[in-house]
Design a protein around this motif. Structure first.
Motif, mmCIF file in Angstrom:
data_model
loop_
_atom_site.group_PDB
_atom_site.id
_atom_site.type_symbol
_atom_site.label_atom_id
_atom_site.label_comp_id
_atom_site.label_asym_id
_atom_site.label_seq_id
_atom_site.Cartn_x
_atom_site.Cartn_y
_atom_site.Cartn_z
ATOM 1 N N ARG A 158 34.696 90.244 78.202
ATOM 2 C CA ARG A 158 35.282 90.556 79.504
ATOM 3 C C ARG A 158 35.229 89.333 80.425
ATOM 4 N NH1 ARG A 158 32.556 95.367 81.620
ATOM 5 N NH2 ARG A 158 34.006 96.487 80.302
ATOM 6 N N GLU A 159 34.097 88.625 80.427
ATOM 7 C CA GLU A 159 33.964 87.431 81.267
ATOM 8 C C GLU A 159 34.917 86.327 80.804
ATOM 9 O OE1 GLU A 159 32.471 84.897 84.290
ATOM 10 O OE2 GLU A 159 32.573 87.054 84.022
ATOM 11 N N ARG A 160 35.038 86.119 79.475
ATOM 12 C CA ARG A 160 35.983 85.119 78.961
ATOM 13 C C ARG A 160 37.417 85.476 79.334
ATOM 14 N NH1 ARG A 160 32.525 85.284 74.596
ATOM 15 N NH2 ARG A 160 33.897 86.656 73.433
ATOM 16 N N ALA A 161 37.760 86.758 79.254
ATOM 17 C CA ALA A 161 39.120 87.192 79.621
ATOM 18 C C ALA A 161 39.365 86.959 81.109
ATOM 19 C CB ALA A 161 39.315 88.657 79.271
ATOM 20 N N ARG A 162 38.384 87.244 81.955
ATOM 21 C CA ARG A 162 38.533 87.028 83.390
ATOM 22 C C ARG A 162 38.713 85.552 83.696
ATOM 23 N NH1 ARG A 162 35.960 85.358 87.602
ATOM 24 N NH2 ARG A 162 34.020 84.911 86.556
ATOM 25 N N LEU A 163 37.902 84.702 83.044
ATOM 26 C CA LEU A 163 38.015 83.262 83.268
ATOM 27 C C LEU A 163 39.341 82.716 82.745
ATOM 28 C CD1 LEU A 163 34.375 82.174 82.402
ATOM 29 C CD2 LEU A 163 35.464 82.108 84.655
ATOM 30 N N THR A 164 39.746 83.152 81.577
ATOM 31 C CA THR A 164 41.009 82.696 80.999
ATOM 32 C C THR A 164 42.185 83.107 81.884
ATOM 33 O OG1 THR A 164 40.079 82.844 78.781
ATOM 34 C CG2 THR A 164 42.465 82.780 78.945
ATOM 35 N N ALA A 165 42.117 84.299 82.451
ATOM 36 C CA ALA A 165 43.184 84.758 83.338
ATOM 37 C C ALA A 165 43.244 83.929 84.613
ATOM 38 C CB ALA A 165 42.987 86.226 83.685
ATOM 39 N N VAL B 255 43.768 90.847 86.221
ATOM 40 C CA VAL B 255 42.515 91.036 86.930
ATOM 41 C C VAL B 255 42.859 91.092 88.408
ATOM 42 C CG1 VAL B 255 40.248 90.084 87.427
ATOM 43 C CG2 VAL B 255 41.259 89.758 85.178
ATOM 44 N N THR B 256 42.681 92.236 88.987
ATOM 45 C CA THR B 256 42.985 92.356 90.401
ATOM 46 C C THR B 256 41.693 92.290 91.190
ATOM 47 O OG1 THR B 256 42.905 94.760 90.254
ATOM 48 C CG2 THR B 256 45.054 93.719 90.016
ATOM 49 N N ARG B 257 41.696 91.428 92.183
ATOM 50 C CA ARG B 257 40.542 91.292 93.047
ATOM 51 C C ARG B 257 40.931 91.774 94.429
ATOM 52 N NH1 ARG B 257 37.565 85.618 92.089
ATOM 53 N NH2 ARG B 257 36.917 86.008 89.977
ATOM 54 N N ARG C 159 36.928 75.866 82.939
ATOM 55 C CA ARG C 159 36.727 75.411 81.554
ATOM 56 C C ARG C 159 35.251 75.189 81.262
ATOM 57 N NH1 ARG C 159 41.774 72.720 82.478
ATOM 58 N NH2 ARG C 159 43.349 73.722 81.174
ATOM 59 N N ARG C 160 34.493 74.652 82.237
ATOM 60 C CA ARG C 160 33.046 74.500 82.049
ATOM 61 C C ARG C 160 32.390 75.868 81.838
ATOM 62 N NH1 ARG C 160 33.494 70.580 86.030
ATOM 63 N NH2 ARG C 160 32.929 72.058 87.660
ATOM 64 N N LYS C 161 32.777 76.847 82.631
ATOM 65 C CA LYS C 161 32.219 78.184 82.491
ATOM 66 C C LYS C 161 32.600 78.800 81.146
ATOM 67 C CE LYS C 161 32.150 79.135 87.431
ATOM 68 N NZ LYS C 161 32.803 79.873 88.521
ATOM 69 N N LEU C 162 33.827 78.534 80.682
ATOM 70 C CA LEU C 162 34.250 79.059 79.377
ATOM 71 C C LEU C 162 33.438 78.433 78.245
ATOM 72 C CD1 LEU C 162 38.133 79.255 79.731
ATOM 73 C CD2 LEU C 162 36.574 81.155 79.221
ATOM 74 N N ARG C 163 33.112 77.142 78.351
ATOM 75 C CA ARG C 163 32.267 76.502 77.325
ATOM 76 C C ARG C 163 30.875 77.128 77.306
ATOM 77 N NH1 ARG C 163 34.961 71.741 78.897
ATOM 78 N NH2 ARG C 163 33.297 71.190 80.339
ATOM 79 N N VAL C 164 30.350 77.464 78.485
ATOM 80 C CA VAL C 164 29.021 78.059 78.561
ATOM 81 C C VAL C 164 29.005 79.466 77.960
ATOM 82 C CG1 VAL C 164 27.302 78.962 80.193
ATOM 83 C CG2 VAL C 164 28.255 76.690 80.532
ATOM 84 N N THR C 165 30.062 80.233 78.225
ATOM 85 C CA THR C 165 30.110 81.602 77.700
ATOM 86 C C THR C 165 30.440 81.632 76.213
ATOM 87 O OG1 THR C 165 32.429 81.918 78.334
ATOM 88 C CG2 THR C 165 30.732 82.639 79.902
ATOM 89 N N GLY C 166 30.859 80.514 75.661
ATOM 90 C CA GLY C 166 31.080 80.426 74.223
ATOM 91 C C GLY C 166 32.442 80.772 73.848
#
Length: 171
Positions: A32-39, A101-103, A164-171
């Protein structure tokens, strides 16, 4: 027969261990976190197009100031077209991500408030300084929109780098 782990029987006779359930939940949260970041990533072409959509109408307006008449009407059309381009860009990026993702507006303003305020201050300072140093109004306006356009592009670059840094951390 294999030894029993810490399992519990679910209705229907299915046994699930606590560890495998915890791993599955962690996997779902990470996905879910990767999908949110990718979006939240914006395409590389988005920054330059947004910058051009800010700069080009200012250039056309400066050109139209000297000519008057039909050139002012053309300037208005270019400004409206640029606004339409910016609105279309937002829609394209949202649809292209594949994840909606609606905020709430408050979260959107918190995330974009500091860069927006910094850009507006930089644009206003540029206009003020250009006027102070003797540039005419049209030149000051073009300089302001160049700073705003390049600033918007920079915001997208830094935001994508952070994501992208956050995506690398989440794997």
């Amino acid at each position: 027969m294999a030894p029993q782990e810490n399992t519990s029987a679910l209705p229907g006779g299915t046994a699930v261990s606590a560890d495998s359930a915890a791993e599955a939940l962690h996997g779902v949260d990470a996905a879910r976190e990767r999908a949110r970041l990718t979006a939240a990533l914006t395409p590389a072409w988005y920054g330059p197009v947004a910058a051009a959509a800010l700069i080009v109408p200012a250039l056309v307006d400066a050109w139209a100031q000297e000519r008057r008449g039909w050139a002012v009407f053309l300037s208005l059309l270019v400004a409206l077209a640029a606004l339409a381009v910016l609105v279309a860009l937002v829609d394209v990026v949202r649809r292209g991500s594949g994840v909606r993702v609606t905020r709430p507006w408050s979260a959107r303003l918190r995330r974009g408030g500091v860069p927006l305020l910094a850009l507006l201050v930089a644009g206003g300072a540029t206009y003020g300084l250009s006027q102070e140093f003797g540039a005419d109004r049209a030149t000051g306006k073009v300089a302001m929109f160049v700073v705003l356009g390049l600033g918007v592009w920079t915001v997208f670059i830094t935001r994508n780098a952070s994501i992208r840094r956050k995506l690398r951390v989440t794997g």
